[in-house]
Design a protein around this motif. Structure first.
Motif, PDB file in Angstrom:
ATOM      1  N   ILE A 185      65.046  -9.692 159.136  1.00  0.00           N
ATOM      2  CA  ILE A 185      66.034  -9.154 158.196  1.00  0.00           C
ATOM      3  C   ILE A 185      65.838  -9.833 156.842  1.00  0.00           C
ATOM      4  CG2 ILE A 185      68.493  -8.834 157.700  1.00  0.00           C
ATOM      5  CD1 ILE A 185      69.001  -9.045 160.724  1.00  0.00           C
ATOM      6  N   TYR A 186      65.832  -9.014 155.791  1.00  0.00           N
ATOM      7  CA  TYR A 186      65.639  -9.520 154.432  1.00  0.00           C
ATOM      8  C   TYR A 186      66.819  -9.113 153.560  1.00  0.00           C
ATOM      9  CZ  TYR A 186      60.931 -10.277 156.134  1.00  0.00           C
ATOM     10  OH  TYR A 186      59.860 -10.704 156.871  1.00  0.00           O
ATOM     11  N   ARG A 187      67.293 -10.059 152.734  1.00  0.00           N
ATOM     12  CA  ARG A 187      68.462  -9.807 151.889  1.00  0.00           C
ATOM     13  C   ARG A 187      68.014  -9.285 150.522  1.00  0.00           C
ATOM     14  NH1 ARG A 187      71.385 -14.365 153.272  1.00  0.00           N
ATOM     15  NH2 ARG A 187      69.785 -15.740 154.069  1.00  0.00           N
ATOM     16  N   VAL A 188      67.730  -8.017 150.486  1.00  0.00           N
ATOM     17  CA  VAL A 188      67.356  -7.346 149.249  1.00  0.00           C
ATOM     18  C   VAL A 188      67.725  -5.883 149.400  1.00  0.00           C
ATOM     19  CG1 VAL A 188      64.987  -6.913 150.042  1.00  0.00           C
ATOM     20  CG2 VAL A 188      65.483  -6.930 147.591  1.00  0.00           C
ATOM     21  N   GLY A 189      68.209  -5.283 148.313  1.00  0.00           N
ATOM     22  CA  GLY A 189      68.633  -3.889 148.393  1.00  0.00           C
ATOM     23  C   GLY A 189      68.110  -3.069 147.231  1.00  0.00           C
ATOM     24  N   GLY A 190      68.585  -1.844 147.138  1.00  0.00           N
ATOM     25  CA  GLY A 190      68.236  -0.972 146.032  1.00  0.00           C
ATOM     26  C   GLY A 190      66.818  -0.443 146.090  1.00  0.00           C
ATOM     27  N   ALA A 191      66.404   0.164 144.977  1.00  0.00           N
ATOM     28  CA  ALA A 191      65.055   0.723 144.883  1.00  0.00           C
ATOM     29  C   ALA A 191      63.997  -0.348 145.094  1.00  0.00           C
ATOM     30  CB  ALA A 191      64.870   1.391 143.522  1.00  0.00           C
ATOM     31  N   GLN A 192      64.301  -1.593 144.686  1.00  0.00           N
ATOM     32  CA  GLN A 192      63.337  -2.677 144.837  1.00  0.00           C
ATOM     33  C   GLN A 192      63.050  -2.984 146.305  1.00  0.00           C
ATOM     34  OE1 GLN A 192      66.278  -2.835 143.338  1.00  0.00           O
ATOM     35  NE2 GLN A 192      67.412  -4.716 143.765  1.00  0.00           N
ATOM     36  N   ALA A 193      64.048  -2.818 147.171  1.00  0.00           N
ATOM     37  CA  ALA A 193      63.835  -3.053 148.601  1.00  0.00           C
ATOM     38  C   ALA A 193      62.916  -1.986 149.188  1.00  0.00           C
ATOM     39  CB  ALA A 193      65.174  -3.066 149.328  1.00  0.00           C
ATOM     40  N   ILE A 194      63.107  -0.742 148.777  1.00  0.00           N
ATOM     41  CA  ILE A 194      62.244   0.342 149.258  1.00  0.00           C
ATOM     42  C   ILE A 194      60.808   0.109 148.821  1.00  0.00           C
ATOM     43  CG2 ILE A 194      61.814   2.822 149.153  1.00  0.00           C
ATOM     44  CD1 ILE A 194      64.341   1.996 150.741  1.00  0.00           C
ATOM     45  N   ALA A 195      60.624  -0.295 147.560  1.00  0.00           N
ATOM     46  CA  ALA A 195      59.276  -0.578 147.070  1.00  0.00           C
ATOM     47  C   ALA A 195      58.633  -1.730 147.831  1.00  0.00           C
ATOM     48  CB  ALA A 195      59.332  -0.901 145.576  1.00  0.00           C
ATOM     49  N   ALA A 196      59.422  -2.752 148.150  1.00  0.00           N
ATOM     50  CA  ALA A 196      58.889  -3.895 148.902  1.00  0.00           C
ATOM     51  C   ALA A 196      58.397  -3.459 150.276  1.00  0.00           C
ATOM     52  CB  ALA A 196      59.965  -4.971 149.041  1.00  0.00           C
ATOM     53  N   LEU A 197      59.159  -2.604 150.940  1.00  0.00           N
ATOM     54  CA  LEU A 197      58.741  -2.113 152.254  1.00  0.00           C
ATOM     55  C   LEU A 197      57.496  -1.232 152.153  1.00  0.00           C
ATOM     56  CD1 LEU A 197      62.218  -1.172 153.799  1.00  0.00           C
ATOM     57  CD2 LEU A 197      60.779  -3.119 154.449  1.00  0.00           C
TER      58      LEU A 197
END
Length: 433
Positions: A185-197
């Motif tokens: 589990i990673y604590r990041v959200g928003g468009a930046q989280a989708i890009a990270a994945l």
């Protein structure tokens, strides 16, 4: 007050407006900002995640804090009640039991002339799940996304979710994720989280499939990274359409409409009924239930902009309008829902009878609550094990089978001007001649 419409043409126009509520200029304006976020994360990795988390969430993260620690995950169990833990575990069991029935099976068919055909199903290696934060905590979303991935046999399931104050992740979400089979589990959200994945960073792995709902920024990011990874759908704000007759309880119908409206200011709540008295009673009941509603301001906005009651001539007309709208959630609060369902063509999930509120499906009935929205139910379906699997065709021809088909294959290849396609068959025939 919910608007009441009695004219078919006006109703169709309003339903089109509501269905298209995510396709306005405000959405187009956000695309450039989301594209910049996605590209920056692709280039800069963790540094971009830390920057955007501070900018959008107001949280100062260090790289080592991106991943939720094992001790924090363990501690979450001590921070929720036994009653909530029992409910989460029940939901996991119910959802798992349903999805285990839907696992596609590989098959092989042995035909004439030693022709073997088949289909082989395998899971993706890594799945990335997005669980929203912000207005509310969503342990149910963790369950609904993780369980089918686990049932499909995904080896590594990772989850991202926005951090709250003091970098805290809701303990109910942490527990639900663990119970449902999430590995990281990673604590990041928003468009930046989708890009990270989608692209991976120094800390977050690149996944094969991304699932889970989010705000417009998350949805646009999923749209942009599709092709680099698979996605479940481009889910928009939640919506419910209720078809009710004179047998329906106006208090129940009003509660079900508000249950969707309280999600988001852009959520849609629609009632179609041939009973004008019921229409007025439901409108009044919605106002009554809103008086002391803990999410009143947000819910009132949704009702004001995307709430609607249509008085129709018949249940048949209600079914026709519903099929045009293709709702995410469809409730049939009528005397004989199984008769009416024969006229329903398009809906993400259908709830039959007055004792089946949509909340049953949100939490633990078993079928997935990640559903197509904004008319996508015309061609799309709920998230399921198939979302985390792909299939390969299996083909085996004996020499005799190839010989029998060789003339037709060569003729088709020559018709397309593909010389080596034809040669790949002819040479085999000549070498065995």
């Amino acid at each position: 007050m919910l608007r009441i419409i009695t004219q078919r043409a006006e109703a169709e126009a309003e339903l089109r407006r509501i269905a298209n509520r995510t396709h306005d200029d405000r959405v187009v304006d956000k695309e450039a900002a989301v594209r910049d976020i996605v590209q920056t994360v692709q280039r800069q990795g963790n540094a971009a995640l830390l920057h955007y988390t501070k900018e959008f969430d107001g949280q100062q993260l260090q790289p080592e804090q991106l991943r939720v620690s094992g001790s924090e995950m363990d501690a979450a169990y001590q921070q929720i009640s036994k009653e909530l833990l029992d409910a989460i575990q029940l939901a996991v069991r119910q959802v798992e039991a349903f999805h285990r029935q839907r696992v596609p099976k590989s098959w092989v068919q042995f035909g004439e002339n030693d022709i073997v055909l088949g289909k082989r199903y395998t899971s993706v290696d890594l799945a990335g799940l997005y669980v929203p934060g912000g207005r509310a905590a969503y342990p149910s979303t963790a369950v609904m996304n993780a369980v089918p991935a686990a049932v499909a046999g995904v080896d590594r399931i990772v989850m991202v979710t926005p951090p709250g104050p003091e970098l805290r992740v809701n303990p109910a979400v942490l527990v639900a994720a663990q119970e449902a089979g999430v590995h990281e589990i990673y604590r990041v959200g928003g468009a930046q989280a989708i890009a990270a994945l989608a692209f991976g960073t120094e800390t977050i792995p690149k996944v094969d499939v991304i699932t889970g709902p989010g705000n417009i920024y998350v949805t646009l990011a999923k749209k942009m990274v599709y092709g680099t990874v698979g996605i479940d759908s481009l889910a928009g704000p939640s919506e419910v359409l209720v078809i009710a007759d004179s047998n329906a309880n106006p208090m129940f119908v009003a509660a079900d409409l508000l249950a969707q409206a309280e999600h988001d200011p852009m959520a849609a709540a629609i009632l179609l009924t041939p009973d004008s008295a019921l229409a007025r009673q439901v409108a009044a009941e919605v106002d009554r239930q809103l008086r002391d509603h803990p999410r009143r301001l947000l819910t009132e906005k949704a009702i004001a902009h995307y709430g609607l009651i249509v008085v129709v001539e018949s249940l048949q007309e209600a079914a026709e309008l519903s099929n045009q709208f293709a709702p995410e959630h469809l409730e049939l609060e009528v005397a004989d829902p199984w008769d009416l369902i024969e006229h329903i063509r398009h809906a993400g999930a259908i709830f039959l009878g007055s004792s089946t509120p949509e909340a049953v499906g949100d939490y633990l009935a078993g079928p997935n609550h990640t559903l197509p929205t904004s008319g996508a139910a015309r061609y799309a379906s709920a998230l399921g094990v198939e979302t985390f699997m792909k299939h390969s065709s299996l083909i085996e021809y004996s020499h005799g089978a190839l010989s029998q088909m060789s003339s037709a294959i060569q003729t088709l290849a020559q018709a397309e001007g593909l010389h080596s396609h034809a040669e790949s068959v002819r040479l085999r025939m000549d070498s065995q001649g």
